[in-house]
Write an enzyme that holds these catalytic residues in place. Structure first.
Site, PDB file in Angstrom:
ATOM      1  N   GLU A 177     -14.404 122.297  40.675  1.00  0.00           N
ATOM      2  CA  GLU A 177     -14.842 123.399  39.805  1.00  0.00           C
ATOM      3  C   GLU A 177     -15.324 122.888  38.461  1.00  0.00           C
ATOM      4  O   GLU A 177     -14.881 123.358  37.404  1.00  0.00           O
ATOM      5  CB  GLU A 177     -13.716 124.407  39.619  1.00  0.00           C
ATOM      6  CG  GLU A 177     -13.403 125.154  40.889  1.00  0.00           C
ATOM      7  CD  GLU A 177     -12.497 126.368  40.697  1.00  0.00           C
ATOM      8  OE1 GLU A 177     -11.837 126.470  39.648  1.00  0.00           O
ATOM      9  OE2 GLU A 177     -12.458 127.211  41.605  1.00  0.00           O
ATOM     10  N   GLU A 377     -12.803 126.675  49.142  1.00  0.00           N
ATOM     11  CA  GLU A 377     -11.705 127.529  48.666  1.00  0.00           C
ATOM     12  C   GLU A 377     -12.117 128.983  48.791  1.00  0.00           C
ATOM     13  O   GLU A 377     -13.231 129.345  48.398  1.00  0.00           O
ATOM     14  CB  GLU A 377     -11.378 127.276  47.177  1.00  0.00           C
ATOM     15  CG  GLU A 377     -10.626 126.022  46.892  1.00  0.00           C
ATOM     16  CD  GLU A 377     -10.239 125.887  45.423  1.00  0.00           C
ATOM     17  OE1 GLU A 377      -9.971 126.906  44.758  1.00  0.00           O
ATOM     18  OE2 GLU A 377     -10.218 124.744  44.948  1.00  0.00           O
TER      19      GLU A 377
HETATM   20  P1  P53 Z   1      -4.847 130.387  40.991  1.00  0.00           P
HETATM   21  C1  P53 Z   1     -10.479 130.822  38.352  1.00  0.00           C
HETATM   22  C2  P53 Z   1     -11.582 131.311  39.043  1.00  0.00           C
HETATM   23  C3  P53 Z   1     -11.936 130.748  40.262  1.00  0.00           C
HETATM   24  C4  P53 Z   1     -11.212 129.668  40.741  1.00  0.00           C
HETATM   25  O1  P53 Z   1      -6.343 130.008  41.418  1.00  0.00           O
HETATM   26  C5  P53 Z   1     -10.148 129.152  40.034  1.00  0.00           C
HETATM   27  C6  P53 Z   1      -9.761 129.743  38.864  1.00  0.00           C
HETATM   28  C7  P53 Z   1      -8.562 129.217  38.189  1.00  0.00           C
HETATM   29  O2  P53 Z   1      -7.722 130.139  37.610  1.00  0.00           O
HETATM   30  O3  P53 Z   1      -9.460 128.022  40.395  1.00  0.00           O
HETATM   31  C8  P53 Z   1      -9.364 127.576  41.705  1.00  0.00           C
HETATM   32  O4  P53 Z   1      -3.987 129.297  41.500  1.00  0.00           O
HETATM   33  C9  P53 Z   1      -8.810 126.154  41.675  1.00  0.00           C
HETATM   34  C10 P53 Z   1      -7.459 126.009  42.327  1.00  0.00           C
HETATM   35  C11 P53 Z   1      -6.653 127.263  42.115  1.00  0.00           C
HETATM   36  C12 P53 Z   1      -7.372 128.391  42.832  1.00  0.00           C
HETATM   37  O5  P53 Z   1      -8.674 128.570  42.346  1.00  0.00           O
HETATM   38  O6  P53 Z   1      -4.907 130.465  39.503  1.00  0.00           O
HETATM   39  O7  P53 Z   1      -9.703 125.202  42.205  1.00  0.00           O
HETATM   40  O8  P53 Z   1      -6.837 124.850  41.853  1.00  0.00           O
HETATM   41  O9  P53 Z   1      -5.331 127.176  42.538  1.00  0.00           O
HETATM   42  C13 P53 Z   1      -6.646 129.718  42.740  1.00  0.00           C
HETATM   43  O10 P53 Z   1      -4.561 131.680  41.644  1.00  0.00           O
END
Ligand code: P53
Length: 479
Positions: A177, A377
């Site tokens: 990211e 993801e």
């Molecule tokens: P958590 C924001 C928007 C899109 C993806 O996030 C993001 C975030 C981070 O807040 O991060 C990705 O755990 C990231 C992972 C993360 C996952 O999204 O905050 O690549 O490390 O865990 C989910 O719910």
């Protein structure tokens, strides 16, 4: 026309080292920037502490102890039918401070064992080099990626692991990211992407762009070096795609949407096209930002373009210039506000849920770049409740994943977008990046641990486990 998903489609699951491994001081590992982030909560920010404080709780230190549980977890992944598994290499396991010449053999050995275990179970590793876990020493000694010396430290790390795992890993990504620091508004993202702390009074925008450019140069150099080590490597970038829709067909909203998306595309524009877009250089000029890039570095950017785009997709956003719509101002686009999309619902953490947005992203990104895409993801963070006999009926998660896979399949089958694979986030429950909670769960495999760190770490299957197992077994034809 084929009505099916390609036979070699990589159904998988994804995690990141710092959110899962724990064992933060084991076998010579050095501290990473994720180790000084305290637990926050739903709507409560995580704090970045100066070193490790005695009286604070750091959820990543133990996480789900994947370091010691990976064999049993891989058996569950195998049962699930995963074709691939995405994780990252903890940079500070390999170079504990960050500027060593010689790597830490025990750290390298861990990933050898992990990748062997995956391969022996028919699961292909998909590896991110830097997923929010830069060695803390790189912050302490160099101030993070604003410093051009860090480019070489990253390339040294990349070469070391490319060389070591050249026969075990084909799919790589450089920075997770990378665009999630774009606007510099969120200190957590700036920290985790660049290992930088920006003081009041410093030019935040300039520093964030400079660090971003330095990372792009580091990525391009790594791509060039990787191809020398194994020409068959597929090296991608990794983007967070949160498309920003115009709130209305008002031309002002349309234009604001273009500008907002530009800020997020900036990174993939360089990763894929190998040159700095004119909208960026014009913006730097307008704001008087002094971004240092040498001729030689521009050549590196041209040479080191990526083979594919890996990306996360969770949600979409919306923007408006209309006066009477409530929202919050955005520093990059004067006169526009980020607003709520009235047509879609949100999760308990206020993340908008927009399955069609995934098809929208797949189409628009492919039209823009004409390279293969990899959804690395996607998922639904939710509170899970155990029934009396310890089961988890996570139909909300199944609904989220199902509706997104439907849109993915439309993009592949009807629109002809080349998609390499799909790795839902947190296939096994892990520590949330944003909030530091354990109880913001994404997994199909439950891990018995709570927000305070209590629990047996026992793994168990949720209802979504069986559902996803069937999706994979039918190659996505029966959702
Ligand atoms: P958590 C924001 C928007 C899109 C993806 O996030 C993001 C975030 C981070 O807040 O991060 C990705 O755990 C990231 C992972 C993360 C996952 O999204 O905050 O690549 O490390 O865990 C989910 O719910």
């Amino acid at each position: 026309m084929s009505k099916k998903m390609p036979k070699d489609f990589l159904w998988g699951g994804a995690i990141a080292a710092h959110q899962a491994e724990g064992a933060y001081k084991v076998d010579g590992r050095g501290l990473s920037i994720a180790d000084v982030m305290t637990a926050g909560g739903n709507g409560i920010r995580r704090q970045i502490t100066s070193g490790i404080l005695d009286n604070a709780y750091y959820p990543n230190h133990e996480a789900i102890d994947f370091y010691h549980h990976y064999k049993e977890d891989i058996q569950l992944f195998k049962e699930l039918g995963l074709k691939c598994f995405r994780t990252s290499i903890s940079w500070s396991r390999i170079f504990p401070v960050g500027d060593e010449q010689e790597p830490n053999e025990k750290g390298l050995q861990f990933y050898d064992d992990l990748f062997d275990e995956l391969l022996e179970n028919g699961i292909e590793p998909v590896i991110t080099l830097s997923h929010f876990e830069i060695p803390y020493g790189i912050y302490e000694k160099f101030g993070g990626f604003q410093n051009k010396k860090v480019i070489d430290l990253f390339v040294h790390f990349a070469k070391c692991v490319f060389e070591r795992y050249k026969d075990k890993v084909t799919y790589w990504m450089t920075f997770n990211e990378i665009n999630n620091q774009a606007d510099g508004q969120d200190p957590l993202h700036v920290w985790t992407n660049s290992a930088m702390i920006i003081d009041e009074g410093q030019n935040k925008e300039e520093l964030v762009f400079q660090a971003g450019i330095n990372e792009l140069i580091a990525s391009a150099k790594a791509v060039c070096e990787g191809k020398k080590i194994n020409p068959d490597f597929k090296i991608g970038c990794m983007m967070a795609y949160v498309p920003v829709y115009p709130y209305s067909c008002n031309p002002g909203d349309m234009m604001a949407s273009v500008k907002a998306n530009e800020r997020r595309y900036f990174y993939s524009d360089i990763h894929v096209r190998g040159k700095i877009p004119t909208y960026a250089t014009k913006y730097w000029e307008k704001k008087g930002l002094n971004i240092v890039v040498t001729e030689q570095e521009l050549e590196v950017l041209r040479q080191g373009t990526v083979d594919y785009i890996g990306f996360s997709y969770y949600m979409s956003g919306a923007i408006s210039t209309l006066k009477d719509i409530p929202g919050h101002e955005t520093a990059d686009i004067p006169g526009a506000k980020i607003v709520k999309n009235p047509y879609i619902e949100s999760s308990d953490w206020d993340w908008p849920i927009d399955a069609v947005g995934l098809r929208y992203v797949l189409n628009t990104v492919y039209q823009r770049y004409d390279v293969p895409l990899f959804i690395v993801e996607n998922g639904f963070g939710a509170y899970d409740k155990l029934t009396e006999n310890g089961e988890i009926h996570d139909d909300y998660r199944i609904n989220y994943l199902k509706s997104h896979i439907e849109q993915l399949e439309k993009a592949v089958i009807e629109d002809g977008v080349p998609v390499i694979g799909y790795t839902p986030w947190g296939v096994i429950d892990i520590v949330s990046f944003g909030s530091g909670e354990m109880e913001k769960r994404y997994g199909m495999i439950y891990v018995d641990k709570d927000n305070e760190g209590n629990g047996t770490l026992k793994r168990s299957k949720k209802k979504s486990f069986e559902w996803y197992q069937h999706v994979i077994a039918t190659n996505g034809s029966d959702l």
